[in-house]
Design a protein around this motif. Structure first.
Motif, short mmCIF file in Angstrom:
data_model
loop_
_atom_site.label_atom_id
_atom_site.label_comp_id
_atom_site.label_asym_id
_atom_site.label_seq_id
_atom_site.Cartn_x
_atom_site.Cartn_y
_atom_site.Cartn_z
N GLY A 260 0.79 -1.22 0.00
CA GLY A 260 0.00 0.00 0.00
C GLY A 260 0.82 1.27 0.00
N GLY A 261 2.13 1.13 -0.18
CA GLY A 261 3.01 2.30 -0.11
C GLY A 261 3.76 2.51 -1.40
N PRO A 262 4.79 3.33 -1.35
CA PRO A 262 5.53 3.67 -2.57
C PRO A 262 6.47 2.55 -3.00
N GLU A 263 6.93 2.65 -4.25
CA GLU A 263 7.94 1.72 -4.74
C GLU A 263 9.27 2.01 -4.06
N LEU A 264 10.00 0.93 -3.76
CA LEU A 264 11.31 1.06 -3.13
C LEU A 264 12.44 0.98 -4.15
N GLY A 265 12.12 0.52 -5.36
CA GLY A 265 13.15 0.40 -6.38
C GLY A 265 13.42 -1.04 -6.76
N GLY A 266 14.11 -1.21 -7.85
CA GLY A 266 14.41 -2.55 -8.35
C GLY A 266 15.78 -3.02 -7.90
N VAL A 267 15.92 -4.35 -7.80
CA VAL A 267 17.20 -4.98 -7.48
C VAL A 267 17.41 -6.12 -8.46
N ASP A 268 18.66 -6.54 -8.62
CA ASP A 268 18.98 -7.57 -9.61
C ASP A 268 18.77 -8.97 -9.07
N ALA A 269 18.90 -9.16 -7.77
CA ALA A 269 18.66 -10.47 -7.15
C ALA A 269 18.15 -10.22 -5.73
N TYR A 270 17.19 -11.06 -5.29
CA TYR A 270 16.62 -10.87 -3.95
C TYR A 270 16.28 -12.21 -3.34
N TRP A 271 16.73 -12.39 -2.09
CA TRP A 271 16.40 -13.58 -1.31
C TRP A 271 15.38 -13.15 -0.26
N PRO A 272 14.07 -13.34 -0.53
CA PRO A 272 13.04 -12.78 0.36
C PRO A 272 13.07 -13.35 1.77
N ASP A 273 13.41 -14.63 1.93
CA ASP A 273 13.43 -15.22 3.27
C ASP A 273 14.53 -14.64 4.14
N LEU A 274 15.57 -14.14 3.52
CA LEU A 274 16.71 -13.60 4.27
C LEU A 274 16.81 -12.08 4.16
N ALA A 275 15.98 -11.48 3.32
CA ALA A 275 15.97 -10.03 3.11
C ALA A 275 17.36 -9.53 2.69
N VAL A 276 17.92 -10.19 1.69
CA VAL A 276 19.21 -9.79 1.13
C VAL A 276 19.01 -9.49 -0.35
N GLU A 320 17.96 -0.32 3.49
CA GLU A 320 18.67 -0.78 4.69
C GLU A 320 17.95 -0.36 5.96
N ARG A 321 17.24 0.78 5.95
CA ARG A 321 16.45 1.16 7.12
C ARG A 321 15.31 0.18 7.37
N LEU A 322 14.86 -0.47 6.30
CA LEU A 322 13.80 -1.47 6.45
C LEU A 322 14.35 -2.84 6.84
N GLY A 323 15.67 -2.93 7.03
CA GLY A 323 16.27 -4.19 7.44
C GLY A 323 16.73 -5.06 6.29
N ILE A 324 16.71 -4.53 5.09
CA ILE A 324 17.14 -5.30 3.91
C ILE A 324 18.63 -5.04 3.69
N THR A 325 19.41 -6.11 3.64
CA THR A 325 20.84 -6.00 3.36
C THR A 325 21.05 -5.85 1.86
N VAL A 326 21.74 -4.80 1.47
CA VAL A 326 21.99 -4.55 0.06
C VAL A 326 23.48 -4.79 -0.22
N VAL A 327 23.76 -5.75 -1.11
CA VAL A 327 25.13 -6.04 -1.52
C VAL A 327 25.36 -5.36 -2.86
N HIS A 328 26.35 -4.52 -2.89
CA HIS A 328 26.64 -3.72 -4.08
C HIS A 328 27.79 -4.37 -4.84
#
Length: 366
Positions: A260-276, A320-328
């Motif tokens: 119900g909120g705004p888009e956070l942006g796209g990522v190239d790979a995402y592991w939803p169970d681990l939020a990475v 990252e504020r939402l707890g998602i680890t972003v690997v660059h």
């Protein structure tokens, strides 16, 4: 009847016989190097008389044999010409180990030939050798040598025994020196640079931007295609890294959004169970350079990054504020250190289990 008295033999032209100069690289030496070997200017001139064994190649540079110079000899001669020290310091003889090149390095098409580009002629067929020197050097282009000046020289690489500009800089100088009718050649060069893995699109576009050539018609049509092609190649390496190094299969190319909120942006790979998440940095920064001089102004000074990079950093911080680890990851790291990058991703996945649960986000195909 008179008898002619035989003439005494002429003294040798210099203390050592000509064959003692066989150790000269490609048999090309500067006047300073000849003096350091005991050959005076008068003796050098005598050797270069019509029909003599030597010949002048460039001002202050001599070819120690008759006949046309080879491509390598022309290359060494260009570097000796451009690398000779200023007049104020020429009284000091060069060290025996000094190659005489100074800070000069090969750039432009000749450098690309040494880097192994198939779309440029080989050294024997090139009619011009571009040589990069500090902007403060007072040198003129002469004969087949084109002098290119720069405020700051890049670190050279050593190829075929000579200093050569990095691929990105050599390409930018080749494009800057190309004529209006060379558009197809320029496109071939830029395409080969990416497809053959000589450099990453981002670093190439950065150098083209610094050279103020991005607006040229031959470049405009190629850059977007290069960036798209470079990104596709980087994505392929990312897929291969995940599978070849036994990482869990992620969701590929997805968009993240708060319910119900705004888009956070796209990522190239995402592991939803681990939020990475993994994001590829395959874009090229755009810069505003203050100098219009394409071949030796204050190159790169006063660059201002495009706002797209601020937006990118803000997106990463928000995730990252939402707890998602972003690997660059960058395309260069994926290409040159795949195993290391796989370890980075694996470590992030393992560490995710010890962190606080991330906020729930929706995952949509991109």
């Amino acid at each position: 009847m008179t008898q002619n008295t035989p003439l005494s033999p002429l003294p040798p032209l210099f203390p050592r016989p000509a064959h003692s100069f066989q150790d000269a690289p490609h048999r090309v030496l500067s006047a300073a190097q000849l003096r350091a070997r005991g050959v005076s200017a008068a003796q050098t001139s005598a050797q270069c008389l019509p029909g003599g064994p030597w010949q002048p190649l460039l001002p202050g540079v001599y070819l120690l044999h008759a006949g046309p110079p080879s491509g390598q000899e022309r290359l060494h001669g260009a570097l000796l010409y451009a690398g000779r020290p200023p007049a104020s310091s020429r009284r000091t003889p060069p060290e025996p180990t000094d190659d005489g090149f100074g800070e000069a390095m090969v750039t432009g098409p000749a450098a690309l030939a040494l880097h192994g580009f198939a779309s440029v002629p080989d050294l024997e067929a090139l009619h011009r050798v571009d040589v990069l020197v500090p902007r403060t050097r007072r040198l003129r282009s002469t004969r087949y040598v084109e002098v290119v000046r720069a405020a700051a020289l890049p670190p050279p690489v050593r190829l075929a025994g000579v200093p050569v500009a990095p691929v990105e800089r050599a390409l930018a100088d080749a494009v800057a020196g190309a004529g209006a009718g060379d558009a197809e050649d320029v496109r071939r060069l830029l395409t080969e640079a990416v497809r053959a893995g000589h450099c990453e699109p981002g670093s190439l576009v950065r150098e083209l931007s610094a050279a103020k050539v991005l607006g040229r018609p031959a470049v405009v049509g190629a850059v977007d295609a290069l960036l798209a092609e470079g990104r596709a190649a980087a994505e392929g390496r990312l897929y291969a890294m995940v599978r070849e190094h036994g990482l869990p299969e992620p969701l590929w190319n997805v968009e993240l959004r708060l319910p119900g909120g705004p888009e956070l942006g796209g990522v190239d790979a995402y592991w939803p169970d681990l939020a990475v998440a993994v994001e590829l940095d395959a874009r090229a920064p755009r810069f505003d350079a203050p100098e219009p001089d394409l071949r030796g102004g204050n190159r790169g000074a006063g660059r201002t990054e495009d706002p797209q990079w601020s937006a990118y950093a803000a997106k990463r911080e928000r995730l990252e504020r939402l707890g998602i680890t972003v690997v660059h990851l960058t395309p260069r790291k994926l290409r040159e250190a795949t195993e290391q990058q796989a370890t980075v991703v694996r470590t992030a996945l393992m560490a995710a289990g010890d962190q606080e649960p991330a906020a729930y986000v929706m995952v949509l195909p991109r």
